[in-house]
Design an enzyme around this catalytic site. Structure first.
Site, PDB file in Angstrom:
ATOM      1  CG  ASP A 282     -31.464  -6.421  -6.940  1.00 19.00           C
ATOM      2  OD1 ASP A 282     -31.819  -5.641  -7.843  1.00 19.00           O
ATOM      3  OD2 ASP A 282     -32.128  -6.613  -5.915  1.00 19.00           O
TER       4      ASP A 282
ATOM      5  CB  SER B 243     -35.564  -5.628 -19.466  1.00 18.86           C
ATOM      6  OG  SER B 243     -36.810  -5.825 -20.062  1.00 18.86           O
ATOM      7  CG  LEU B 244     -32.816 -10.533 -19.094  1.00 19.25           C
ATOM      8  CD1 LEU B 244     -32.005 -11.039 -17.913  1.00 19.25           C
ATOM      9  CD2 LEU B 244     -32.464 -11.311 -20.357  1.00 19.25           C
TER      10      LEU B 244
ATOM     11  CB  CYS C 133     -36.147  15.662  19.715  1.00 17.67           C
ATOM     12  SG  CYS C 133     -35.989  16.317  21.377  1.00 17.67           S
TER      13      CYS C 133
ATOM     14  CD  GLU D 152     -27.202  -4.700 -12.978  1.00 22.09           C
ATOM     15  OE1 GLU D 152     -27.120  -4.645 -14.229  1.00 22.09           O
ATOM     16  OE2 GLU D 152     -28.271  -4.591 -12.362  1.00 22.09           O
TER      17      GLU D 152
ATOM     18  CE1 TYR E 154     -24.748  -7.219 -16.346  1.00 18.00           C
ATOM     19  CE2 TYR E 154     -25.423  -7.660 -18.604  1.00 18.00           C
ATOM     20  CZ  TYR E 154     -25.599  -6.989 -17.410  1.00 18.00           C
ATOM     21  OH  TYR E 154     -26.613  -6.084 -17.271  1.00 18.00           O
TER      22      TYR E 154
ATOM     23  CE  LYS F 142     -26.723 -12.885 -19.980  1.00 15.01           C
ATOM     24  NZ  LYS F 142     -25.636 -11.935 -19.753  1.00 15.01           N
TER      25      LYS F 142
ATOM     26  CB  CYS G 294     -34.263  15.112  24.407  1.00 15.03           C
ATOM     27  SG  CYS G 294     -35.191  13.622  23.993  1.00 15.03           S
TER      28      CYS G 294
ATOM     29  CG  ASP H 138      -2.008  -1.006   1.157  1.00 13.96           C
ATOM     30  OD1 ASP H 138      -2.012  -1.778   0.176  1.00 13.96           O
ATOM     31  OD2 ASP H 138      -2.847  -1.045   2.079  1.00 13.96           O
ATOM     32  CB  ALA H 139       3.899   2.122   1.926  1.00 18.45           C
TER      33      ALA H 139
ATOM     34  CB  CYS I  72     -39.497  14.926  21.507  1.00 18.55           C
ATOM     35  SG  CYS I  72     -38.405  13.598  22.030  1.00 18.55           S
TER      36      CYS I  72
ATOM     37  CE  LYS J 295     -37.636 -11.663 -10.916  1.00 20.94           C
ATOM     38  NZ  LYS J 295     -37.039 -10.321 -10.927  1.00 20.94           N
TER      39      LYS J 295
ATOM     40  CE  LYS K 107     -33.135 -10.024 -13.882  1.00 21.10           C
ATOM     41  NZ  LYS K 107     -33.302  -8.894 -12.981  1.00 21.10           N
TER      42      LYS K 107
ATOM     43  CD  GLU L 126     -23.807 -14.001 -17.829  1.00 17.83           C
ATOM     44  OE1 GLU L 126     -24.257 -12.883 -17.539  1.00 17.83           O
ATOM     45  OE2 GLU L 126     -23.417 -14.317 -18.957  1.00 17.83           O
TER      46      GLU L 126
ATOM     47  CB  CYS M  65     -38.095  15.420  26.053  1.00 14.33           C
ATOM     48  SG  CYS M  65     -37.962  16.329  24.499  1.00 14.33           S
TER      49      CYS M  65
HETATM   50  S1  IVH Z   1     -28.274  -9.834 -19.780  1.00 15.49           S
HETATM   51  C1  IVH Z   1     -29.617  -9.296 -23.839  1.00 15.49           C
HETATM   52  N1  IVH Z   1     -27.000 -10.566 -17.623  1.00 15.49           N
HETATM   53  O1  IVH Z   1     -31.174  -7.555 -15.154  1.00 15.49           O
HETATM   54  C2  IVH Z   1     -29.065  -9.280 -22.499  1.00 15.49           C
HETATM   55  N2  IVH Z   1     -28.642  -8.870 -17.437  1.00 15.49           N
HETATM   56  O2  IVH Z   1     -34.175  -7.570 -16.727  1.00 15.49           O
HETATM   57  C3  IVH Z   1     -30.036  -8.829 -21.479  1.00 15.49           C
HETATM   58  N3  IVH Z   1     -28.887  -7.982 -15.177  1.00 15.49           N
HETATM   59  O3  IVH Z   1     -31.477  -4.525 -15.718  1.00 15.49           O
HETATM   60  C4  IVH Z   1     -29.499  -8.677 -20.132  1.00 15.49           C
HETATM   61  N4  IVH Z   1     -27.365  -9.254 -14.238  1.00 15.49           N
HETATM   62  O4  IVH Z   1     -29.094  -5.265 -16.704  1.00 15.49           O
HETATM   63  C5  IVH Z   1     -27.938  -9.760 -18.145  1.00 15.49           C
HETATM   64  N5  IVH Z   1     -25.793 -11.321 -15.791  1.00 15.49           N
HETATM   65  C6  IVH Z   1     -26.708 -10.512 -16.324  1.00 15.49           C
HETATM   66  C7  IVH Z   1     -27.416  -9.569 -15.543  1.00 15.49           C
HETATM   67  C8  IVH Z   1     -28.374  -8.768 -16.135  1.00 15.49           C
HETATM   68  C9  IVH Z   1     -28.257  -8.296 -14.021  1.00 15.49           C
HETATM   69  C10 IVH Z   1     -29.936  -6.950 -15.259  1.00 15.49           C
HETATM   70  C11 IVH Z   1     -30.036  -6.230 -16.544  1.00 15.49           C
HETATM   71  C12 IVH Z   1     -31.433  -5.672 -16.486  1.00 15.49           C
HETATM   72  C13 IVH Z   1     -32.141  -6.764 -15.825  1.00 15.49           C
HETATM   73  C14 IVH Z   1     -32.827  -7.604 -16.858  1.00 15.49           C
END
Ligand code: IVH
Length: 674
Positions: free
Chosen positions: A119, A82-83, A431, A179, A231, A295, A436, A33-34, A413, A319, A117, A115, A416
């Site tokens: 959040d 989105s998916l 407050c 993400e 990703y 995928k 208090c 680190d130093a 409050c 999910k 997903k 992969e 008090c």
């Molecule tokens: S792939 C065509 N891979 O989840 C590719 N999405 O509803 C479409 N998300 O907000 C997305 N992890 O960004 C993909 N490993 C992952 C993901 C991912 C999170 C998010 C994505 C979007 C939501 C999809």
């Protein structure tokens, strides 16, 4: 400018970016680190002397630039889709059946990647000639917001690719999707820090990441432990891998972080088995995920399958079952924290969520309650994520029967009875009664926690306050054994032990004492920073807000809080009591005899006109053990700023984050004057 300097700066940038990548992304540093700090210091000094050397990919630019007025809109080079989702093994197979029908009969067998997903927040990162030039939010999938300045502060986001000079050369233009999130361990630490500083904690890592990324002030974003996982490739103007599995490996080679949970299977049964295993161990993931993404590995097949309703057919989100439940909100409890903030907590009909009975949940603050229109008597959705405190997500409005009552912030409050104050522009209700009892109990337990005084739990604190033995935490030092013996559960030995523990805490270093005062925004970490810049409490108390805010890591709000705190007579009286009791209100000096040589080990630079001849002040500093130098460098402890200061010393001090002192503060620091 000297060509050698230009080359040196470029070399430093490259090395620092590389070591940053080794440290944050690979978790495998090759220098100390130093050594790392020394490289950064050298680059900072060069850039301070020659600002034209600063480039957008300079690691010094990770600290966050100027606050933005708002975010500019950015059109994505391709839709950020989105998916579609599947919630069971059967639904996963149904997806497969649907897409198989669309593929030619003689198509080769499918393979899959799985992969997490993540959040967090989707981001779109544009690289030109390997340099990060733009980073955007997803927005509506077509147009996002330019948050480049904030994204630059994310340590696992490569500012330049390849991060390792031996990595593959990316095409001239490459757009990567990923993400941004906060790892669970960092989230806990972040919330602990916020609570310690008297601020409200975040409900969950996602909110924390979202709030941090959309900050208009990148300096705040820089203090948040954001993390990037990449990703996919959105677009490129050169050859890129043909499969998802290779894309992941390619992104990794370019320097993007990826978790170990990226998997590949040639068979859908194996995919489903893996998904089920992951559901079982979801709480062991180091980040929050709301499912898995399956995928089709071959990207040409993914593309050929097309898109329906903004969702590609070639991928599906499996999910995780929700860790949430609905129950009835019976009542709201208001509690008063150490800084006087009044926090609402929902009292619920007990409900089982993922194996844990939940009967209380966070409602965050009154803005949140109003925004979500949460009412007493409502059926509410309660969520629990990882080990985070459960929180109310919102009401189920459809089942209201008219008996529900609005939740109003208290006007007095709950502890008090004094009127509650809601300062303009703030979310919190306070407050502000310095006496208090509820605040005092919290202040006292905080004080004993920070100073490590054992044997004084909340129950004792309540009694001490109720019996009026204590008006502020400093009164601990004037407690007698007799008075302690009047408390419930206190016999001879217990009283002796507590008194001994209180006395022992007189040894705690100055920065701890400063933290224990309970100034808003000044927790243990901030107090350490302050104690380095202001070696005595009196110097800090005498400092103007701008001087406090000029210390690296201290913002204008904290500076103002410090001023406000010292402006209160009660607080000043408490400081005097602590002084009388013999607590350390000054940092221990590394060299020199305290008292006789109070400036030993310190180097001063003077700019501007002082009230006494500069030579007198210089001689006086030297007599007290200090040094006086002619120009500001890394070694300068303080720049003493008189009237009409010269620009160059001041600017250099700013660039090097050298603490500033007024003439009066210099005298306060020394405890005397020439
Ligand atoms: S792939 C065509 N891979 O989840 C590719 N999405 O509803 C479409 N998300 O907000 C997305 N992890 O960004 C993909 N490993 C992952 C993901 C991912 C999170 C998010 C994505 C979007 C939501 C999809």
């Amino acid at each position: 400018m000297d060509q050698e300097i230009v080359l040196r700066a470029a070399k430093l940038r490259e090395e620092i970016n590389y070591h940053n990548y080794r440290y944050h992304t690979l978790d495998s540093p090759v220098i100390s680190d130093a050594q790392f700090d020394a490289l950064v210091d050298e680059l900072r000094a060069l850039e301070a002397a020659y600002p034209e050397l600063i480039t957008p990919d300079s690691p010094t630019q990770r600290v966050g630039g100027a606050p933005a007025e708002g975010f500019a809109k950015v059109e994505h080079p391709a839709p950020i889709l989105s998916l579609d989702k599947a919630s069971s093994r059967a639904e996963l197979f149904a997806w497969h059946t649907r897409i198989s029908k669309l593929l030619p009969e003689d198509a080769p067998p499918l393979a899959y990647t799985v992969e997490p997903k993540f959040d967090g927040l989707t981001v779109v990162l544009h690289y030109r000639q390997g340099q990060l030039v733009l980073g955007a939010t997803r927005g509506d999938g077509l147009v996002g917001e330019d948050i480049t300045a904030n994204l630059r502060t994310v340590k696992t986001l490569p500012l330049r690719i390849p991060a390792d000079p031996d990595g593959p050369q990316p095409p001239p233009y490459l757009v990567v999707r990923g993400e941004v999130l906060i790892l669970l361990k960092d989230f806990d630490a972040l919330n602990a820090r916020l609570i310690e500083a008297g601020e409200s904690p975040f409900a969950n890592p996602r909110n924390a990441a979202a709030g941090s990324l959309r900050q208009l002030d990148p300096a705040i974003t820089a203090q948040r432990p954001l993390h990037l996982y990449a990703y996919s490739i959105v677009t490129a103007d050169g050859p890129v891998p043909a499969t998802q599995q290779e894309t992941l490996a390619y992104l990794r080679a370019l320097g993007f972080a990826q978790p170990s949970e990226m998997a590949y299977f040639a068979d859908l049964d194996a995919v489903a088995d893996y998904c089920e295993q992951m559901i079982a161990r979801r709480n062991t993931l180091p980040f929050e995920a709301d499912g898995l993404v399956v995928k089709i590995d071959d990207l040409a097949t993914q593309a050929a399958l097309g898109v329906v309703g903004g969702r590609p057919r070639g991928a599906v989100a499996y999910k995780f079952p929700a860790q949430e439940a609905t129950t009835t909100l019976r009542d709201v409890e208001f509690s008063v924290g150490r800084t006087g903030v009044i926090t609402p907590t929902a009292l619920l009909d007990p409900v089982l969520i993922a194996g844990v009975t939940v009967s209380r949940a966070s409602l965050h603050n009154f803005d949140f309650i109003a925004e979500r229109d949460i009412r007493i008597g409502d059926r509410v959705l309660v969520k629990r994520a990882g080990d985070v405190i459960p929180y109310v997500e919102g009401p189920v409005v459809d089942v209201r029967d008219g008996s529900q009552r609005l939740i109003e912030p208290p006007t007095t409050c709950p502890a008090c009875g004094d009127p509650v104050v809601h300062p303009e522009g703030e979310i919190a209700y306070y407050c502000v009664n310095a006496a208090c009892p509820a605040q005092l109990v919290q202040k006292l337990t905080y004080f004993t926690h920070v100073l490590d005084i054992e044997g004084l739990g909340e129950r004792t604190a309540v009694q001490l306050v109720e019996q009026r033995l204590i008006q502020d935490p400093a009164d601990l030092y004037f407690l007698t054994k007799e008075s302690l013996l009047t408390l419930e559960g206190f016999a001879d030995k217990k009283a002796d032990n507590l008194l001994a523990a209180i006395a022992q805490a007189k040894d705690r270093p100055f920065d701890r004492v400063l933290a224990a005062l309970g100034i808003r925004g000044v927790g243990v970490t901030v107090a350490q920073v302050l104690a380095e810049a202001f070696p005595t409490l009196d110097a800090l108390a005498a400092a103007p807000a701008e001087v406090i805010a000029s210390v690296e890591g201290i913002g204008p709000i904290t500076a103002q809080n410090i001023l406000t705190w010292f402006a209160h007579v009660h607080n000043r009286a408490m400081v005097e009591k602590l002084r009388q009791a013999g607590l350390k209100l000054a940092a221990e000096r590394k060299a020199g005899v305290a008292g006789e040589q109070p400036l030993a080990g310190l180097t001063f630079v003077i700019t501007g006109t002082l009230s006494r001849p500069r030579d007198d002040v210089k001689a006086w500093i030297e007599a007290l053990g200090g040094k006086v130098a002619g120009s500001v460098s890394q070694k300068t402890s303080y720049l003493v700023v008189g009237a009409d200061p010269g620009g160059s010393k001041y600017n250099r001090a700013q660039a090097l984050n050298t603490p500033l002192l007024t003439e009066e503060q210099l005298y306060a620091l020394a405890g005397s004057h020439p």
